[in-house]
Structures are given as C-alpha cells and as structure tokens.
Design an enzyme around this catalytic site. Structure first.
Site, PDB file in Angstrom:
ATOM      1  N   CYS A 117      22.890  17.901  10.434  1.00 16.10           N
ATOM      2  CA  CYS A 117      23.983  16.826  10.642  1.00 16.10           C
ATOM      3  C   CYS A 117      25.398  17.706  10.718  1.00 16.10           C
ATOM      4  CB  CYS A 117      23.894  15.689   9.815  1.00 16.10           C
ATOM      5  SG  CYS A 117      24.624  14.258  10.361  1.00 16.10           S
ATOM      6  N   GLU A 143      15.778  16.408   5.410  1.00 19.15           N
ATOM      7  CA  GLU A 143      15.667  16.447   3.983  1.00 19.15           C
ATOM      8  C   GLU A 143      15.643  15.113   3.397  1.00 19.15           C
ATOM      9  OE1 GLU A 143      18.352  17.063   5.482  1.00 19.15           O
ATOM     10  OE2 GLU A 143      20.273  16.178   4.630  1.00 19.15           O
ATOM     11  N   HIS A 155      18.458  14.332   9.703  1.00 21.41           N
ATOM     12  CA  HIS A 155      18.223  14.805   8.253  1.00 21.41           C
ATOM     13  C   HIS A 155      17.139  14.572   7.772  1.00 21.41           C
ATOM     14  CE1 HIS A 155      22.438  14.185   6.568  1.00 21.41           C
ATOM     15  NE2 HIS A 155      22.474  13.487   7.616  1.00 21.41           N
TER      16      HIS A 155
HETATM   17  N1  GLN Z   1      29.871  12.378  10.566  1.00 18.57           N
HETATM   18  C1  GLN Z   1      29.661  13.469   9.629  1.00 18.57           C
HETATM   19  C2  GLN Z   1      30.746  14.665  10.413  1.00 18.57           C
HETATM   20  O1  GLN Z   1      31.307  14.435  11.383  1.00 18.57           O
HETATM   21  C3  GLN Z   1      28.318  13.980   9.658  1.00 18.57           C
HETATM   22  C4  GLN Z   1      27.606  13.077   9.055  1.00 18.57           C
HETATM   23  C5  GLN Z   1      26.513  13.757   8.534  1.00 18.57           C
HETATM   24  O2  GLN Z   1      26.359  14.731   8.024  1.00 18.57           O
HETATM   25  N2  GLN Z   1      25.476  12.788   7.792  1.00 18.57           N
HETATM   26  O3  GLN Z   1      30.870  15.517   9.701  1.00 18.57           O
END
Ligand code: GLN
Length: 190
Positions: A86, A171, A169
């Site tokens: 992410c 995890e 994710h």
């Molecule tokens: N929206 C977050 C960002 O732009 C990422 C979201 C996440 O890691 N769950 O960094």
C-alpha cells in the site's frame, strides 16, 4: 534470515507478526542507528526489508528527517530485497524513493470505494484475499516490471527483481502466501 520493518508509522506490527509466524526474525527500524545495526550484522547474508501501509506523505517526511532515505534507496538499488504494501508501494515508485520503474496513483479508488475486501488471482500463487484501504494502484510501469495481479483491470501487485509490491494489505488477512513469496526472494538473494 532477518526482516527489518520500517516502523515510522502505519501497519508495521502486523507485518512483524506475520513474518514471525513464518519463522523469520524481525527487527523494527525507526532511525539511522537501527538501520546501521541491521545492515552491519551478518544474518548469513540473508536480510530483507518491508515498508508497511500507512500514510506515504508522513512516512516520506519522517524518513528524510531521520536520514534513512538515501541509505535505504542505495541498499535497494544494490539488491536488498524489499516488500512494499500500500503506502509501501507508493514509497518505492518513481516519485518517491525512485527505485521501481512504475508510477502509483494514490487514493485511486475514490471515496465510495475507499476501503474494500476482495479476492483475486495472484501470478504463481492463485487466489488470495485482498484488503484495500485508501489504496493506490499501479498506473504505469516500465518493461522490467512484472504485473502479478489485477483488480478490475488495474494493476495491484508487481515485482521488479528484488522488489515486490502490493496495493492491498496481505498483512491484514490470514493468508501468508505473499509473505512466503517474499521470504523465498530473501532466501534466494533477490
Ligand atoms: N492513502 C495512503 C497514501 O496515500 C495509503 C493507504 C495505506 O497504506 N493503507 O499514502
């Protein structure tokens, strides 16, 4: 084998738990002293690095403030295996650490679909559960990048040599297959 997890903010504890469950040693990295300690210990040469989900803007700022940005960038370019999930995917793209030949589109699913669970096909693994939280997708990628999963036609996982990223994710689910894939990359030296 030892996996260092960037623990400036975000979902680092969940990665730690999953790696431990799979029998890997872990260490949390918060500053340059932690980093030096990790990089100077041998671990039989087998070390890997994970960048968790969180908020990429904040992570980026703290990483620079702590002096971790350049050493980490160089180590990844030198072959340190890295898993980014992410915000971790965003951190590795062309506009952040600049180590992967891809561009992430942040918060790419709009307000209504800010967070959702689905299941998708992951190359070489099969169907895996995917939890998206204000996630990015991979907007554009160069020829060195293998796209490993798509959701609604959008690339959500990729590998480029020693670097493995997911927009979702792993995890936060019970499925350990992505972490297992990464540990295999660490064990084989890339
Ligand atoms: N929206 C977050 C960002 O732009 C990422 C979201 C996440 O890691 N769950 O960094």
């Amino acid at each position: 084998m030892k996996i260092a997890i960037l623990a400036l903010q975000g979902a680092f504890a969940e990665h730690e738990q999953m790696f431990r469950q799979l029998g890997a040693e872990t260490t949390l990295i918060r500053n340059l002293a932690d980093w030096r300690n990790f990089m100077s210990s041998p671990f039989g040469g087998m070390r890997g690095w994970a960048i968790p989900g969180g908020e990429s803007t904040a992570m980026m700022r703290i990483m620079k403030d702590e002096g971790l940005f350049e050493p980490l960038r160089q180590a990844i370019l030198d072959g340190l295996p890295v898993l980014g999930t992410c915000a971790g995917l965003i951190m590795l793209d062309r506009n952040h650490l600049g180590v992967m030949d891809l561009t992430a589109r942040r918060n790419a699913y709009g307000r209504q679909l800010g967070s959702f669970n689905t299941e998708g096909e992951f190359a070489g693994i099969g169907r895996v559960p995917m939890t998206f939280i204000r996630a990015p997708y991979i907007e554009e990628a160069g020829p060195e990048v293998d796209i490993l999963a798509r959701v609604d036609g959008k690339a959500v996982a990729a590998r480029q040599g020693n670097m493995l990223v997911t927009a979702f994710h792993p995890e936060l689910t019970d499925d350990t297959s992505i972490h297992e894939l990464f540990l295999k990359m660490v064990a084989s030296g890339n």
